[in-house]
Design a protein around this motif. Structure first.
Motif, short mmCIF file in Angstrom:
data_model
loop_
_atom_site.label_atom_id
_atom_site.label_comp_id
_atom_site.label_asym_id
_atom_site.label_seq_id
_atom_site.Cartn_x
_atom_site.Cartn_y
_atom_site.Cartn_z
N GLN A 98 0.84 -1.20 0.00
CA GLN A 98 0.00 0.00 0.00
C GLN A 98 0.88 1.25 0.00
N SER A 99 0.55 2.20 -0.86
CA SER A 99 1.07 3.55 -0.73
C SER A 99 0.12 4.26 0.21
N LYS A 100 0.67 5.20 1.02
CA LYS A 100 -0.16 5.89 2.02
C LYS A 100 0.16 7.38 2.02
N LEU A 101 -0.86 8.16 2.27
CA LEU A 101 -0.71 9.58 2.56
C LEU A 101 -1.19 9.75 3.99
N VAL A 102 -0.27 10.13 4.89
CA VAL A 102 -0.57 10.14 6.33
C VAL A 102 -0.50 11.55 6.90
N LYS A 103 -1.32 11.77 7.95
CA LYS A 103 -1.31 13.06 8.65
C LYS A 103 -1.88 12.87 10.04
N VAL A 104 -1.66 13.87 10.88
CA VAL A 104 -2.21 13.89 12.23
C VAL A 104 -3.28 14.96 12.31
N ILE A 105 -4.44 14.58 12.84
CA ILE A 105 -5.55 15.51 12.98
C ILE A 105 -5.54 16.18 14.35
N VAL A 106 -5.20 15.38 15.38
CA VAL A 106 -5.12 15.87 16.76
C VAL A 106 -3.82 15.37 17.36
N GLY A 107 -3.08 16.24 18.04
CA GLY A 107 -1.87 15.83 18.75
C GLY A 107 -0.63 15.84 17.88
N GLU A 108 0.35 15.01 18.29
CA GLU A 108 1.63 14.95 17.59
C GLU A 108 2.20 13.54 17.67
N VAL A 109 2.81 13.11 16.57
CA VAL A 109 3.47 11.81 16.51
C VAL A 109 4.84 11.95 15.86
N GLN A 110 5.70 10.99 16.18
CA GLN A 110 6.92 10.78 15.42
C GLN A 110 6.59 9.70 14.40
N ASP A 111 6.60 10.06 13.14
CA ASP A 111 6.26 9.12 12.07
C ASP A 111 7.56 8.61 11.46
N VAL A 112 7.64 7.28 11.27
CA VAL A 112 8.88 6.66 10.81
C VAL A 112 8.58 5.65 9.71
N ILE A 113 9.45 5.64 8.70
CA ILE A 113 9.37 4.64 7.64
C ILE A 113 10.75 3.99 7.49
N VAL A 114 10.75 2.74 7.03
CA VAL A 114 11.99 2.01 6.73
C VAL A 114 11.85 1.45 5.32
#
Length: 180
Positions: free
Chosen positions: A69-85
């Protein structure tokens, strides 16, 4: 604004924000604009959303080929550390990781093409994470890799003993044992 990363096919998108005394507005996705800036034209078929508390680590997940899957990701509320390998063996960034903080404040989005393990760590008290996928979820192809493999060396923004994992994620294989 679209920013190309050092990882082939991975883009960071910062939308143009219009703010005034009433609040804000921004266009979160426009296929024509996306294609013009990236050269890509994904067909998204599934939207997913999750809510998680501070310290929750979701991932690193992916679907085995041919169900990637290709993905388009975002955060609506709060904060995350987003990581890909990068799991693409023919890629110059194979086995390398990319990390970015996504938040309701910065409104950044990350486009992740097929061939990457993906996960995020919740940094705020609570976060809502949203992602568009260009392929449907396939349970028999669902897998991942352990989030803290020393070979990959991801620098997590939280003490490891405070990270909350599902039972499934605790038992994921290390990078060298992953079959994509």
């Amino acid at each position: 604004m679209y920013k190309k990363t050092d990882f082939d096919g991975v883009w960071v998108f910062e939308p143009r924000l219009f703010e005034d005394h009433r609040g804000y507005f921004f266009e979160s996705f426009n296929l024509n604009d996306f294609e013009k800036n990236t050269g890509l034209r994904p067909t998204f078929v599934q939207d997913n959303q999750s809510g998680s508390t501070k310290g929750v680590m979701r991932g690193l997940h992916f679907q085995k080929s041919p169900f990637g899957q290709s993905k388009l990701v975002k955060v609506i509320v709060g904060e995350v550390q987003d990581v890909i390998v990068d799991l693409r063996k023919d890629s110059v960034t194979y086995g390398k990781s990319f990390s970015i903080n996504l938040s309701e404040t910065n409104k950044k989005q990350l486009f992740i093409p097929k061939g990457f393990a993906h996960g995020f760590l919740v940094l705020s008290d609570y976060a809502e994470f949203f992602y568009k996928c260009d392929a449907f979820y396939e349970p028999k192809a669902d897998t991942g890799m352990y989030f803290d493999d020393p070979k990959i060396g991801i620098e997590w923004q939280m003490d490891l003993d405070k990270i909350i994992l599902s039972e499934k994620d605790k038992n994921l294989p290390l990078f060298d044992d992953v079959e994509y």
